[in-house]
Design a protein around this motif. Structure first.
Motif, PDB file in Angstrom:
ATOM      1  N   THR A  16      21.784  65.768  26.233  1.00 47.53           N
ATOM      2  CA  THR A  16      22.415  65.638  27.534  1.00 47.53           C
ATOM      3  C   THR A  16      21.805  64.424  28.217  1.00 47.53           C
ATOM      4  O   THR A  16      20.612  64.166  28.093  1.00 47.53           O
ATOM      5  N   THR A  17      22.614  63.665  28.937  1.00 48.69           N
ATOM      6  CA  THR A  17      22.065  62.477  29.592  1.00 48.69           C
ATOM      7  C   THR A  17      21.111  62.871  30.709  1.00 48.69           C
ATOM      8  O   THR A  17      19.977  62.407  30.763  1.00 48.69           O
ATOM      9  N   VAL A  18      21.565  63.741  31.621  1.00 50.13           N
ATOM     10  CA  VAL A  18      20.731  64.153  32.759  1.00 50.13           C
ATOM     11  C   VAL A  18      20.686  65.675  32.835  1.00 50.13           C
ATOM     12  O   VAL A  18      21.730  66.338  32.894  1.00 50.13           O
ATOM     13  N   LEU A  19      19.487  66.227  32.814  1.00 50.78           N
ATOM     14  CA  LEU A  19      19.290  67.667  32.967  1.00 50.78           C
ATOM     15  C   LEU A  19      18.704  67.930  34.355  1.00 50.78           C
ATOM     16  O   LEU A  19      17.713  67.307  34.751  1.00 50.78           O
ATOM     17  N   ILE A  20      19.333  68.833  35.094  1.00 47.54           N
ATOM     18  CA  ILE A  20      18.886  69.148  36.454  1.00 47.54           C
ATOM     19  C   ILE A  20      18.293  70.553  36.472  1.00 47.54           C
ATOM     20  O   ILE A  20      18.968  71.527  36.133  1.00 47.54           O
ATOM     21  N   ARG A  21      17.034  70.656  36.860  1.00 48.01           N
ATOM     22  CA  ARG A  21      16.377  71.948  37.043  1.00 48.01           C
ATOM     23  C   ARG A  21      16.183  72.149  38.549  1.00 48.01           C
ATOM     24  O   ARG A  21      15.226  71.615  39.129  1.00 48.01           O
ATOM     25  N   ALA A  22      17.097  72.836  39.170  1.00 47.83           N
ATOM     26  CA  ALA A  22      17.026  73.000  40.624  1.00 47.83           C
ATOM     27  C   ALA A  22      17.810  74.231  41.042  1.00 47.83           C
ATOM     28  O   ALA A  22      18.717  74.691  40.345  1.00 47.83           O
ATOM     29  N   SER A  23      17.433  74.776  42.192  1.00 45.04           N
ATOM     30  CA  SER A  23      18.140  75.926  42.764  1.00 45.04           C
ATOM     31  C   SER A  23      18.682  75.623  44.157  1.00 45.04           C
ATOM     32  O   SER A  23      19.511  76.356  44.671  1.00 45.04           O
ATOM     33  N   SER A  24      18.220  74.540  44.762  1.00 50.58           N
ATOM     34  CA  SER A  24      18.673  74.167  46.103  1.00 50.58           C
ATOM     35  C   SER A  24      20.093  73.605  46.044  1.00 50.58           C
ATOM     36  O   SER A  24      20.324  72.582  45.389  1.00 50.58           O
TER      37      SER A  24
END
Length: 338
Positions: A16-24
């Protein structure tokens, strides 16, 4: 940061190019909005737990709802300075866009170059027909990289609007792939970057390389119409060849054209995948005979008797879907992608 990225492409399709780990929700919205502008794909997972591999990972920093820590996959660490950086997409959008562009530069689609072996070989018509055919199987872009080209406006009946080379040349800073491709005029599902009466691709600088790099990041296939002098090693345009996955050359079958073709074909880098097209022929046998004289295999592109009249009446290359040339283009496209 982009200066540290090697100009040679790196195949990383499983990542994956960009992995986002966030809940906001606020942070997710800001990041995804900028990712769409940059034309990079994203995947979102919880802050903790397993996640697929990615080129660039953004992790929501604890105690904040607007800041993420960005880090590149260790596979690409030598390409980028620093192991991680804190970025706020709301107050520092330019910094995050630069990271996205750097990550996107490691992935791209196939780039196919088309060069005429001599004047009047039909490279532009071949490039446009090939791009149109390849667009049936995915996103395709077409780039006119001939500094002497009058532009594709009349040939493709391009409507007013959309950016041309003179508009691209006025822009400063990084070319954002998604935004650039969306700004280009569309022809038969193909995005087209060409010149107009104001001018063609600049003769100096790296505008062509930068634009081709940006467009190819969001296109499954990019077809590039190149001038013959790109084959000359001491010419700055020869750098364009280093970006190609496949080169298609085209010649006419008469004696003088084949003599010119021998010289042109001798300049092709040995490691570059190559397809020879013999255009303007009346039969497959005529193309086979011409290719045999050049000592290689060739693909025919049969002559369309009505082509000039079709263009004069507003038709565009490839509109006659049942012609011999249309069948030939389908075979050439299959060979190129194989």
């Amino acid at each position: 940061m982009n200066d540290k990225v090697s100009h040679r492409r790196v195949r990383t399709q499983p990542l994956t190019t960009v992995l986002i780990r966030a809940s906001s929700p606020e942070l997710l919205t800001d990041i995804e909005r900028l990712a769409e502008v940059a034309g990079v794909d994203t995947a979102t997972v919880p802050v903790s737990g397993e996640a697929p591999p990615a080129i660039l990972t953004l992790v929501e920093e604890s105690g904040t709802t607007r800041t993420a820590r960005a880090s590149f996959n260790e596979l690409f660490q030598p390409e980028f300075a620093g192991k991680s950086v804190s970025v706020n997409p709301r107050t520092e959008p330019a910094d995050l866009l630069e990271l996205f562009v750097a990550a996107g530069a490691t992935q791209r689609g196939v780039i196919v170059g088309v060069i005429g072996c001599h004047g009047g070989a039909g490279a532009t018509v071949l490039a446009t027909m090939l791009a149109r055919q390849l667009a049936q199987d995915g996103t395709t872009s077409l780039i006119d990289m001939d500094p002497l080209s009058p532009g594709y406006g009349m040939l493709l009946s391009l409507e007013a609007g959309g950016k041309r080379w003179p508009d691209i040349g006025k822009e400063n800073g990084t070319l954002l792939p998604g935004r650039l491709v969306d700004s280009l005029p569309r022809w038969k599902s193909v995005r087209v970057l060409t010149g107009d009466d104001r001018g063609a691709i600049p003769l100096s600088g790296r505008a062509g390389i930068l634009a081709a790099s940006a467009v190819s990041q969001v296109s499954a296939v990019t077809v590039v119409d190149l001038p013959r002098f790109a084959l000359l090693k001491l010419n700055p345009a020869s750098e364009w060849l280093t970006w190609l996955d496949h080169l298609v050359t085209v010649t006419r079958p008469d004696v003088t054209c084949l003599a010119a073709a021998k010289r042109t074909l001798s300049l092709i880098p040995p490691a570059l995948a190559h397809t020879l097209v013999v255009g303007g022929v009346k039969s497959v046998g005529q193309a086979d005979d011409a290719a045999h004289q050049l000592g290689m295999e060739g693909c025919p592109l049969r002559y369309e008797r009505t082509f000039d009249g079709d263009i004069a009446h507003g038709m565009t290359p490839g509109d006659r879907l049942r012609s011999g040339s249309a069948r030939d283009i389908r075979r050439i496209a299959t060979r190129v992608l194989s």
